[in-house]
Design an enzyme around this catalytic site. Structure first.
Site, PDB file in Angstrom:
ATOM      1  CG  HIS A   1      -3.660   5.315   0.874  1.00 54.24           C
ATOM      2  ND1 HIS A   1      -4.231   4.661  -0.175  1.00 54.24           N
ATOM      3  CD2 HIS A   1      -4.229   6.545   0.923  1.00 54.24           C
ATOM      4  CE1 HIS A   1      -5.117   5.471  -0.751  1.00 54.24           C
ATOM      5  NE2 HIS A   1      -5.123   6.619  -0.124  1.00 54.24           N
TER       6      HIS A   1
ATOM      7  CG  HIS B   1      -6.201   4.860   4.069  1.00 49.25           C
ATOM      8  ND1 HIS B   1      -7.338   4.369   4.660  1.00 49.25           N
ATOM      9  CD2 HIS B   1      -6.581   5.946   3.364  1.00 49.25           C
ATOM     10  CE1 HIS B   1      -8.360   5.155   4.313  1.00 49.25           C
ATOM     11  NE2 HIS B   1      -7.918   6.109   3.534  1.00 49.25           N
TER      12      HIS B   1
ATOM     13  NE  ARG C   1      -6.807   9.255   4.415  1.00 49.56           N
ATOM     14  CZ  ARG C   1      -6.763   9.417   3.095  1.00 49.56           C
ATOM     15  NH1 ARG C   1      -5.602   9.466   2.488  1.00 49.56           N
ATOM     16  NH2 ARG C   1      -7.861   9.527   2.390  1.00 49.56           N
TER      17      ARG C   1
END
Lengths: 258, 219, 637
Positions: C401, C266, C330
Site C-alpha cells: 500500500h 495494508h 496495519r
C-alpha cells in the site's frame, strides 16, 4: 469469455482514425474492462504491434483518467461506475463491443482512446477555487457549516473530472462539470465572497472552450460515475443570472484576472 | 448594455432567453386555449369573445402580439445559434451513441419546434388573416372554425401539431424551470409530474376543437 | 560521506519555531528571481507549487498525468490526522507525535515527526478555508473518527474520498496560480533525469509524453514530490502509473535512498481474483472501526461464513490484541492475517483471505447507520467481487500500500544532493518502519504547505549558484543520455511485453521480500532479479517509436528502474538484521511471533549511496536518537 472488439485507432491528433477489429480471447469474467484491454495489449505487444493507447491510472474509479465510450455509452453499462469499475461479467459471451474515445471539439484525440481534457483545467483556472493563500486560515471550527450544506457540497465535489458528462451529452455540454464545481463552492460559507465572480468567469471559460449548451436531456447525470445531479446546473444558471443582474461596472473592470 | 451582450453571448444567457420566451409562449397558449374552449358555449359566445379582443381590448391585443412576435423571434434565434454551437462542439460523431435517459420529447424538441413554427405560420394565415382558408369571413370566428376544419387534412395537421406542442411543452416547461434555476433540489431531478399534466391538458384542450368538428360534436 | 540531519538544537517543542527564526529569508522582491522546479502534483507537489508561487518564487510544475488533479493522492479514502483535540478525548500534539513514532516502530526521526504533528493542526484550518467539505456534526462543527494505532478520535474525513477532496483543494490553489502566470504547468511530461552540475541539482530532463520530445529545464532548486514505489510489487493499491523513476534517477545522480525495504502492507484489501489482476483495491482502514476480523478455527473449513457457528470462529485480532482489537496498526493486522492463512485457515477460493464481518455492527447500529458510514465502500466491494457485504462478510487480504522508505532528506527536506528536495511519500522521513492510517495525507500536506516553502528560502538565500545555460556540457550529456535510453528500449525488439517482466518482478518481490523475509529468500531474490534484468534488456518488446505517445515505452522505462530498485530493497532488507514495523525478518521474532527489534545495532536509518553501474552501493547510516520517548517493545495487547 470471448469478445470481438471494434476499437478506435488514431495515430495522433492530426491524423484520421478508424475502427479496427480485435479478438479478445479467454477473458475471465472477473476481469475489469481495462484488464480485458490489458490482455489484448499484451498479445499485441508480444507480437510487436502497437498496443491500444488508453488513459487509465488508479483503476478504482477516482482519478478520472479512464474514459471509454463503450457501445455508445460513456463508461459502459454499469451505472455510477467509471470504465475501470466495469467488469466483463456485465457483458455477454461472444458480444461485439465498440470502443470509442470521448468525442468533443474541446477534447481532441491525442492517440487512439486518449484525449486531451485540459479544457477542464482551464475552466477551474478561471475561478474554480476559493482564494485562500496558505497561512492565513483561522481555526477550522470557527466556520460552522450546516451538515446538510456540507453534505450537498460534498455531493457536488465528488466530481472526478473524467469528462463522461461531455461525452454523453448530445450537445457536448460541460454544464455538469462546471456546475458541480460552482455548486460545491457555492454551497459552503467559505465560497460566498467570490461566488458570483466565480460563476461569471467559469461560464465564460466554458463557452470559450467551445463546449455545447445544456438542453437538460439528463444524459450527463446518467453517465456520471459519481452520479452528480443536474441540480448543480440549475444552481449554476441561477447564480449566473444573479451575477449578470447584479454586476457593477467596477466588478467588470476587475474581472478577467482570475 | 455591455453586460446584456455578454449575457446573450453566453450559452446560459441564450438558454435563459429561450426559457423566458418559452414561458411567455406557455402563458399565451393557456390563454388561447381558454378562449378556444368557448366554442363549446356556442357560436355567439365565441364570436363575442373575438369581438372583445378586436374591439375594446384592441391595444392589449396589439401589445400581446408584439411581445409574442418578439418572443418567437428570440426563441428561434437562440435555438438556432445554440444548435450551431452544439453541432460545432462535436465535429466527429460517435459510431453509435446510445441515449440512456433522454425522453422522446427532448430528442424531438428541435424538429418539433420547426414543425410548430410551420404550424404557427399556417395557423395565422388560416384563422387570423384567412389567406389559406377556403371561405374566410372576418369576425365570424365560429363559422371560420367550422368551415376551416371541414378540410380533413387541415384538421389532421392541427392534431399532429398539437401532439408536437404537447411534447414541446413537456420538455420545455420542465427544462425552463431548471434552466432558470427555479426548480428545487430533488433526489430524482429527472422525474416530472406537473409537466406531464400540463402537456396533456394543453394539447388535449386545443385538439378537442378540431376533433369535435371532425366527429360532428360541433358543427 | 556523512549524513547530516541538520536537526536544530533545543527542546523538541521549540525546534521548528526556533529553526524558522534562524533560517535565512529571501527578500520578497528577490523571490521572483528564483526558479523552482516541482516534479509531481499530488498532495505534496500541488501544495508546494501553489504555496511557493504565492510567496513569489517562479515555479514550474511537471506531471505525467493529463491534469494535476489525477495524482494518486486522490485515491486516499480514510482521512487525515490532526491533533486538534476537538473531541476532548485527551489528544495533543505530543500524543500524535508519540503515536506516530511508536507506530513507526521507533525508526523515524523525532524532530521531523514532532514538526509533522505541529503542522497537522494548520493543515485542517487551511483545507477548510479552501472549501474542503470535511464531515460535520449537525451543529456545524467538524467531526472525527478513530483510526488504527490510536486510541483517540483525531481523523478528519470527507466520506470515503478524503484524499480526493484534499487534493482538489491543493489542485484548485495550484490552478489559481497557473491562471495568474505564477506557475508554469507541464502536464503529460515525465521527468527522466536530474541535472546535477558541480554537485548541485540545477534542473531536470523531461519527456513530453505526447510527442516523445526530450527537453531540459533549468532552475535554482528542484523539488521531487513523486510518490512511492509500491508498484515494484506489480500488484499494489497504487495507481498503475505510480513509479520510482524520478526518485531512482535522483539516486543514480547521488541522492541517498533511505530505508528502501520499509514497505507497508495494508491489511484490508480485496483479495486477488486471478492472474489477470492488474491492481489491488484497498478497503479503507476505517472499516475496522465497526468490522470484526475473523477466520474459521478449523483448517480448510469450506462452509460459507454464515454457517460457521460463533464457537468455531477465531476473532484473531481481538484475541491477540485485546486493548486495540480490530484497530491494531496495519503491519500487525496484516501479519496476523497472513499467519492465519499460513495455518491453512484462510477463506475464499485461493485460501488467501480472512473475513471482515459487519453482522454485529448491523445488529447494533442498524443497516442504515452502517450504510451511512461505509455505503460507498460496500458498494465498491460488491461491484468488484459481486458479493453483498451486508449479507455476507467481506473477504480481505493484505496488499502493498505504501512505502515508508524513499530518498533520504535532512530536516529541511533536502536530499544528499544540494538543491534537490524531496517531499511526501517520495522521501523516507516521517513514518519510520510503519505508517499509521491517515498519516500520509498529513505528511504530504505538511511538507508542501508548511515546510518546504520555508526551508527552500533558507537554501536559496545561501546557495551561491552560477548561471547555467542549456548548452552546459552536463545539461547536454543528461539530455543525450535520456534520448539514448529511449532509443535503446524501442530498439531491443525482443519477444516479451514489458508488463510480463513487471509481473515476474512483482512475484519475486512479494514472495521473497514481502510480508516476511529472511536471509535465504532475500539472497535468492537478488539473483532472480539480476537474471530478470538481464533478460529484460535483451528480450523486451517495445513496439512503436520514441517520438510519439507510446505507453509501452513509458512502462518499459519505469520497469527497468523498478528492477534496480527491487534489488536495492532486498539488499537493504538483508542488511537490516532485525524486525521492525513492516519489515519482518523471520529470524528475528519474539516467542509469540511479534517483530523483534534490535535497538543496539539498528536504531538507525540506512541510506544507500549509488556507486556506479554494477557496483555494490554504499550503506550510510544516520543514527536515531530518542530523547523524548522511551524505546520500548511496541505493544498493542
Amino acid at each position: 469469455m470471448n469478445f470481438t472488439l471494434k476499437v478506435w485507432r488514431q495515430a495522433n491528433a492530426k491524423s484520421a482514425g478508424r475502427l479496427e477489429t480485435y479478438a479478445a480471447k479467454e477473458i475471465p469474467s472477473d476481469a475489469s474492462f481495462l484488464e480485458m484491454i490489458d490482455i489484448v495489449n499484451d498479445h499485441l505487444e508480444a507480437d510487436g504491434k502497437e498496443p491500444i493507447a488508453f488513459a487509465h491510472d488508479c483503476r478504482e474509479g477516482i482519478c478520472g483518467s479512464c474514459s471509454m465510450m463503450i457501445d455508445g455509452v460513456a463508461h459502459g453499462p454499469v451505472k455510477g461506475a467509471a470504465t475501470c469499475q466495469v467488469h466483463m461479467r456485465s457483458f455477454k459471451d461472444g458480444q461485439v463491443i465498440t470502443i470509442e474515445p470521448w468525442r468533443s471539439v474541446a477534447f481532441p484525440v491525442l492517440k487512439d482512446l486518449v484525449t486531451d481534457r485540459s479544457a477542464f483545467d482551464r475552466i477551474i483556472q478561471a475561478g474554480g477555487y476559493i482564494s485562500a493563500p496558505t497561512g492565513g486560515a483561522r481555526d477550522a471550527n470557527e466556520i460552522l457549516v450546516a451538515k446538510s450544506d456540507s453534505d450537498s457540497a460534498m455531493d457536488a465535489a465528488a466530481c472526478i473530472g473524467c469528462g463522461a458528462c461531455v461525452a454523453a451529452c448530445p450537445n457536448g455540454s460541460a454544464s455538469l462539470f462546471t456546475g458541480a464545481k460552482i455548486a460545491h463552492l457555492a454551497r459552503l460559507p467559505q465560497g460566498q465572497p467570490e461566488r458570483y465572480k466565480r460563476v461569471e468567469l467559469m461560464v465564460a471559460q466554458m463557452d470559450d472552450e467551445h463546449f455545447g449548451h445544456c438542453t437538460l436531456y439528463g444524459e450527463c447525470q446518467a453517465a456520471c460515475p459519481k452520479q452528480i445531479s443536474i441540480d448543480v446546473i440549475g444552481l449554476m444558471n441561477r447564480d449566473y443570472i444573479v451575477a449578470m443582474a447584479t454586476k457593477t461596472p467596477d466588478m467588470a473592470g476587475a474581472s478577467g484576472h482570475g | 448594455m455591455n453586460m446584456l451582450l455578454t449575457f446573450w453571448r453566453s450559452t446560459i444567457g441564450k438558454k435563459v432567453v429561450m426559457g423566458v420566451t418559452g414561458l411567455i409562449g406557455l402563458g399565451f397558449v393557456i390563454g388561447h386555449m381558454a378562449g378556444n374552449l368557448q366554442a363549446f358555449s356556442g357560436a355567439e359566445k365565441l364570436d363575442a369573445y373575438g369581438a372583445l379582443l378586436h374591439g375594446p381590448l384592441h391595444e392589449l391585443l396589439l401589445i400581446a402580439r408584439v411581445v409574442l412576435i418578439a418572443a418567437v423571434i428570440l426563441h428561434i434565434t437562440a435555438a438556432y445559434q445554440l444548435t450551431m454551437i452544439s453541432r460545432a462542439a462535436r465535429p466527429v460523431d460517435y459510431a453509435g451513441r446510445k441515449p440512456q435517459v433522454s425522453t422522446l420529447a427532448s430528442k424531438t424538441l428541435k424538429w418539433g419546434g420547426v414543425l410548430l413554427l410551420v404550424f404557427i405560420v399556417f395557423h395565422i394565415l388560416h384563422f387570423t388573416i384567412g389567406t389559406v382558408h377556403p371561405d374566410f369571413v372576418d369576425g365570424k370566428v365560429y363559422r371560420n372554425l367550422a368551415t376551416g376544419f371541414e378540410v380533413k387534412w387541415v384538421a389532421a395537421f392541427y392534431l399532429v401539431a398539437m401532439i408536437a406542442l404537447g411534447m414541446h411543452l413537456y420538455h420545455g416547461a420542465w427544462s425552463s424551470m431548471r434552466t432558470l434555476g427555479l426548480a428545487r433540489q430533488s433526489a430524482h431531478p429527472l422525474k416530472r409530474y406537473l409537466p406531464v399534466a400540463l402537456a396533456i391538458v394543453i394539447s388535449l384542450g386545443f385538439a378537442v376543437i378540431p376533433l369535435a368538428f371532425l366527429l360532428g360534436v360541433l358543427r | 560521506m556523512e549524513l547530516k540531519s541538520k536537526v536544530p538544537s533545543g527542546p523538541l517543542e521549540q525546534k521548528w519555531d526556533s529553526h524558522r527564526f534562524n533560517m535565512k529569508l529571501v527578500n520578497p522582491a528577490n523571490k521572483r528571481k528564483y526558479h523552482v522546479i516541482v516534479v509531481g502534483a499530488g498532495l505534496a507537489g500541488a501544495s508546494a507549487s501553489a504555496t511557493m508561487s504565492e510567496l513569489g518564487y517562479r515555479v514550474s510544475c511537471f506531471v505525467y498525468h493529463d491534469s494535476p488533479r489525477r495524482a494518486h493522492s486522490i485515491a486516499a479514502q480514510g482521512g487525515i490526522n490532526a491533533a486538534k483535540n476537538y473531541q476532548n478525548d485527551g489528544d495533543s500534539i505530543k500524543r500524535l507525535f508519540y503515536d506516530t513514532i511508536k507506530g513507526g516502530d521507533f525508526r523515524a526521526r523525532e524532530a521531523n515527526v514532532h514538526r509533522l504533528a505541529q503542522c497537522s493542526v494548520n493543515i485542517i484550518d487551511q483545507c477548510v478555508a479552501q472549501g474542503v467539505p470535511f464531515a460535520r456534526e449537525y451543529g456545524g462543527l467538524l467531526t472525527n473518527r478513530s483510526f488504527g494505532g490510536a486510541q483517540v478520535s483525531r481523523t478528519f474525513y470527507a466520506r470515503g474520498q478524503t484524499g480526493q477532496q484534499l487534493l482538489l483543494g491543493a489542485y484548485q490553489a495550484l490552478e489559481k496560480q497557473i491562471a495568474k502566470g505564477a506557475v508554469a504547468m507541464h502536464t503529460m511530461t515525465e521527468m527522466i533525469d536530474v541535472i546535477v552540475i558541480d554537485g548541485v541539482a540545477r534542473g531536470i530532463v523531461a519527456r513530453d509524453l505526447t510527442t516523445g520530445r526530450i527537453s531540459t529545464h533549468l532552475a535554482d532548486a528542484v523539488v521531487l514530490a513523486t510518490g512511492g514505489y509500491g508498484n515494484v510489487y506489480f500488484l499494489s493499491t497504487n495507481a498503475k502509473q505510480c513509479n520510482v523513476t524520478a526518485a531512482w534517477r535522483a539516486y543514480k545522480r547521488g541522492a541517498a535512498f533511505g530505508n528502501p525495504c520499509f514497505t507497508q502492507i495494508h491489511p484490508t484489501c480485496i483479495p486477488q481474483a486471478g492472474e489477470f489482476q492488474s491492481k489491488l483495491t484497498l478497503m479503507s482502514e476505517s472499516l475496522r472501526n465497526d468490522g470484526r476480523c475473523w477466520a474459521p478455527v478449523k483448517q480448510g473449513d469450506t462452509r460459507s461464513a454464515r454457517d460457521i457457528p460463533e464457537s468455531e470462529r477465531d476473532y484473531f485480532l481481538e484475541r491477540k490484541y485485546p486493548s486495540f482489537g480490530n484497530l491494531a496498526p496495519r503491519d500487525i493486522a496484516s501479519r496476523a492475517a497472513k499467519e492465519v492463512c499460513d495455518e491453512g485457515r484462510g477463506v475464499g477460493d485461493t485460501g488467501l483471505g480472512v473475513y471482515l464481518d459487519f453482522a454485529d455492527s448491523i445488529k447494533r447500529l442498524g443497516e442504515k447507520t452502517v450504510a451511512e458510514r461505509y455505503g460507498n465502500l460496500f458498494e465498491m466491494y460488491e461491484r468488484i467481487t459481486d458479493e453483498n457485504p451486508y449479507r455476507q462478510p467481506m473477504r480481505i487480504y493484505p496488499a502493498v500500500h505504501y512505502t515508508m522508505g524513499g530518498l533520504w532528506v535532512d530536516y529541511n527536506l533536502m536530499s544528499t544532493v544540494p538543491g534537490l528536495h524531496v517531499l511526501g511519500e517520495a522521501n523516507f522521513s516521517d513514518h519510520g518502519a510503519n505508517r499509521l492510517g491517515a498519516s500520509a495525507l498529513m505528511q504530504g500536506l505538511a511538507d508542501g504547505y508548511f515546510v518546504i516553502p520555508v526551508t527552500i528560502g533558507d537554501y536559496l538565500a545561501q546557495a551561491k549558484l552560477a548561471p547555467v545555460t542549456p548548452e552546459h556540457p552536463e545539461v547536454r550529456a543528461a539530455e543525450a543520455a535520456a534520448n539514448d535510453r529511449m532509443k535503446r528500449l524501442v530498439g531491443i525488439k525482443g519477444k516479451r511485453a514489458a508488463d510480463s517482466f513487471h509481473r515476474d518482478l512483482g512475484k519475486i518481490m512479494w514472495e521473497k521480500c514481502g510480508m516476511a523475509r529472511n536471509t535465504a529468500s532475500l539472497t535468492t531474490a537478488i539473483q532472480d532479479i539480476g537474471a530478470l534484468k538481464e533478460e529484460f534488456w535483451r528480450n523486451v518488446n517495445v513496439p512503436g517509436s520514441d517520438a510519439d505517445l507510446n505507453q509501452a515505452l513509458e512502462k518499459a522505462n519505469r520497469i527497468a528502474d523498478f528492477m534496480e530498485l527491487g534489488e536495492l530493497m532486498c539488499r537493504d532488507a538483508l542488511e537490516r538484521e532485525e524486525s521492525c514495523g513492516g519489515h519482518f525478518r523471520t529470524e528475528y521474532q519474539t516467542p509469540d511471533g511479534e517483530a523483534l527489534r534490535n535497538d543496539d545495532d539498528f536504531a538507525h536509518v540506512a541510506a544507500w549511496q549509488y556507486t556506479g553501474e554494477g557496483a555494490t552501493p554504499t550503506r550510510l547510516v544516520e543514527p536515531l536518537t530518542f530523547e523524548n520517548v522511551q524505546l520500548s517493545q511496541r505493544s498493542y495487547k
